[in-house]
Design an enzyme around this catalytic site. Structure first.
Site, PDB file in Angstrom:
ATOM      1  N   HIS A 135       0.795  -1.237   0.000  1.00 23.82           N
ATOM      2  CA  HIS A 135       0.000   0.000   0.000  1.00 23.82           C
ATOM      3  C   HIS A 135       0.826   1.284   0.000  1.00 23.82           C
ATOM      4  O   HIS A 135       0.524   2.229   0.738  1.00 23.82           O
ATOM      5  CB  HIS A 135      -0.973  -0.012   1.180  1.00 23.82           C
ATOM      6  CG  HIS A 135      -2.049  -1.066   1.092  1.00 23.82           C
ATOM      7  ND1 HIS A 135      -2.494  -1.580  -0.111  1.00 23.82           N
ATOM      8  CD2 HIS A 135      -2.764  -1.712   2.063  1.00 23.82           C
ATOM      9  CE1 HIS A 135      -3.444  -2.465   0.129  1.00 23.82           C
ATOM     10  NE2 HIS A 135      -3.623  -2.576   1.424  1.00 23.82           N
ATOM     11  N   HIS A 210      -9.686   2.104   0.330  1.00 25.06           N
ATOM     12  CA  HIS A 210      -9.642   0.981   1.268  1.00 25.06           C
ATOM     13  C   HIS A 210     -10.769   1.032   2.304  1.00 25.06           C
ATOM     14  O   HIS A 210     -10.541   0.799   3.491  1.00 25.06           O
ATOM     15  CB  HIS A 210      -8.273   0.944   1.950  1.00 25.06           C
ATOM     16  CG  HIS A 210      -7.810  -0.429   2.326  1.00 25.06           C
ATOM     17  ND1 HIS A 210      -8.536  -1.265   3.139  1.00 25.06           N
ATOM     18  CD2 HIS A 210      -6.697  -1.117   1.997  1.00 25.06           C
ATOM     19  CE1 HIS A 210      -7.878  -2.394   3.298  1.00 25.06           C
ATOM     20  NE2 HIS A 210      -6.758  -2.340   2.616  1.00 25.06           N
ATOM     21  N   GLU A 348     -11.408  -3.724  -2.974  1.00 21.38           N
ATOM     22  CA  GLU A 348     -10.459  -2.725  -3.464  1.00 21.38           C
ATOM     23  C   GLU A 348     -10.269  -2.899  -4.964  1.00 21.38           C
ATOM     24  O   GLU A 348      -9.616  -3.835  -5.412  1.00 21.38           O
ATOM     25  CB  GLU A 348      -9.116  -2.902  -2.737  1.00 21.38           C
ATOM     26  CG  GLU A 348      -9.209  -2.814  -1.232  1.00 21.38           C
ATOM     27  CD  GLU A 348      -8.088  -3.564  -0.525  1.00 21.38           C
ATOM     28  OE1 GLU A 348      -6.910  -3.248  -0.749  1.00 21.38           O
ATOM     29  OE2 GLU A 348      -8.392  -4.498   0.231  1.00 21.38           O
TER      30      GLU A 348
HETATM   31  C1  GLA Z   1      -5.202  -5.241   2.072  1.00 22.34           C
HETATM   32  C2  GLA Z   1      -4.260  -6.350   2.102  1.00 22.34           C
HETATM   33  C3  GLA Z   1      -4.445  -7.092   3.361  1.00 22.34           C
HETATM   34  C4  GLA Z   1      -4.283  -6.191   4.550  1.00 22.34           C
HETATM   35  C5  GLA Z   1      -5.219  -5.087   4.462  1.00 22.34           C
HETATM   36  C6  GLA Z   1      -4.978  -4.131   5.604  1.00 22.34           C
HETATM   37  O1  GLA Z   1      -6.484  -5.665   1.859  1.00 22.34           O
HETATM   38  O2  GLA Z   1      -4.370  -7.202   1.004  1.00 22.34           O
HETATM   39  O3  GLA Z   1      -3.536  -8.128   3.439  1.00 22.34           O
HETATM   40  O4  GLA Z   1      -3.000  -5.657   4.539  1.00 22.34           O
HETATM   41  O5  GLA Z   1      -5.073  -4.425   3.232  1.00 22.34           O
HETATM   42  O6  GLA Z   1      -4.838  -4.783   6.814  1.00 22.34           O
END
Ligand code: GLA
Length: 383
Positions: A135, A210, A348
């Site tokens: 991220h 997110h 997402e």
């Molecule tokens: C995304 C990732 C997950 C986790 C979340 C936040 O969805 O794929 O593995 O890191 O963000 O916790």
């Protein structure tokens, strides 16, 4: 009520006098609300912008992280409820590790070993998820202050957020100018997100939102009874660090098949290696949509108790469905509510994880002179 009546009679009066101010009056009567949301540790003032419409929807967004703080939508009985997880204060968003509601960049999802090459040059980005980068790194777009501007029209309230990411920020090349516009249309209950960006050097980009949804209301138990549909006949299987192997695997006869509505919890604990790697669902689905085709419906979630339905439309080729596996009851969210295991899910919209290291995945390279432009819509209704 009273104000609406006054506005209506003013409008009648105005039309009698023959002055055309209809659009203007409509805008004025639906003004976006702003309020102070506190300060960052570094002393920057954060503002909360509340967009609303006459259909009963309200979306609250802060300029820190270009983050969706709350989304209030009616249930079957027209009772409004907040369907996204979040915090009550800036400190929550500054210190939080869950990315609640945030805009993710530069690169949503993982980049293996925190490295990738563009034009033969290798770039290193922070390893903040074991050996991988997640991220956007340690200080991704979710931890930055964005500049906000009210760009509402009579068609709906809209908030434009801009951010300039410096060349080399978190290891990524190129000065990147990013714009995220949230629009709440006046006539329907949806949050439209338009992403746009330009760069002055070749770079990679994968923006997403997110938000953690619980259609029964945030903090109201787990999401295992939500019925989920994903218009995707393949997914990208991963290794134990959640990096794609590079295959596009058919979902048929697997707990990854959501081509027909099925409860999220129905197969989540099955003895399946991919589910073990993700501790549940934390995978990218390959959407059944042709590259470059117009925005289309890719996912739907239905919550039987409240009747709330969330539809996701996007121009992106993939979607990460994450079933809140890392939520473990240690986070106290809005109003002190405890967010328990699988207390929310994320959808997402994105390009595939680790695309910069997979030549067979749709490219995430952005070049000078080109404009990155994607759209995602979270649409709400009831059944
Ligand atoms: C995304 C990732 C997950 C986790 C979340 C936040 O969805 O794929 O593995 O890191 O963000 O916790």
């Amino acid at each position: 009520m009273h104000r609406a009546r006054v506005a209506a009679s003013v409008l009648r009066l105005v039309s009698v006098v023959g002055v055309v101010v209809l659009g203007h009056t409509a805008e004025a009567s639906t003004k976006m609300q702003t309020q102070a949301f506190g300060k960052t540790a570094g002393g920057q003032a954060v503002t909360l912008y509340t967009l609303s419409n006459a259909k009963g929807m309200e979306a609250a967004i802060i300029d820190f992280g270009a983050t969706v703080v709350s989304l209030k939508v009616p249930d079957r009985k027209k009772q409004a409820g907040d369907v996204v997880l979040g915090y009550d204060d800036v400190a929550g968003y500054e210190n939080g590790k869950a990315y609640f509601g945030a805009t993710i960049g530069r690169y949503g999802n993982r980049i293996a070993h925190g490295a990738f090459a563009i034009d033969g040059k290798t770039y290193h980005v922070p390893k903040n998820d074991g050996d991988n980068s997640l991220h956007g790194g340690v200080q991704g777009f979710n931890k930055r202050m964005w500049k906000a501007k009210d760009v509402s029209t009579s068609a709906g309230q809209a908030l434009e957020l801009t951010y300039v990411s410096k060349d080399g920020e978190e290891g990524y090349p190129g000065t990147l100018s990013v714009k995220v516009t949230y629009t709440l249309p006046a006539d329907r209950n949806e949050l439209r997100i338009d992403y746009s960006a330009t760069t002055d050097k070749d770079t990679v980009l994968n923006l997403t939102n997110h938000s953690y949804f619980n259609l029964a209301g945030e903090g109201n138990g787990d999401i295992l009874q939500h019925q989920l549909t994903l218009h995707a006949s393949k997914f990208t299987p991963v290794d134990q660090t959640l990096i794609p192997t590079g295959e596009l695997q058919p979902v048929a006869n697997m707990p990854f098949d959501f081509t027909k509505a099925v409860a999220i919890g129905a197969r989540i604990n099955q003895d399946d290696q991919q589910l073990k790697f993700g501790r549940g669902y934390d995978h990218n689905w390959v959407l059944d949509r042709k590259p470059g085709s117009p925005i289309s419906l890719v996912a739907e979630a239905y919550e039987p108790q409240t009747g709330r339905v969330l539809q996701v439309l996007t121009t992106e080729p993939g979607i990460q469905f994450y079933s809140g596996n890392f939520l473990d009851g240690t986070i106290h969210g809005k109003g002190g509510k405890v967010y328990g295991h699988r207390g929310a899910f994320c959808l997402e919209t994105q390009h595939f994880p680790d695309s910069p290291n997979h030549a067979n995945f749709p490219s995430t390279v952005l070049k000078p002179g080109a404009r990155y432009s994607t759209r995602t819509i979270f649409r709400f209704s009831t059944r």
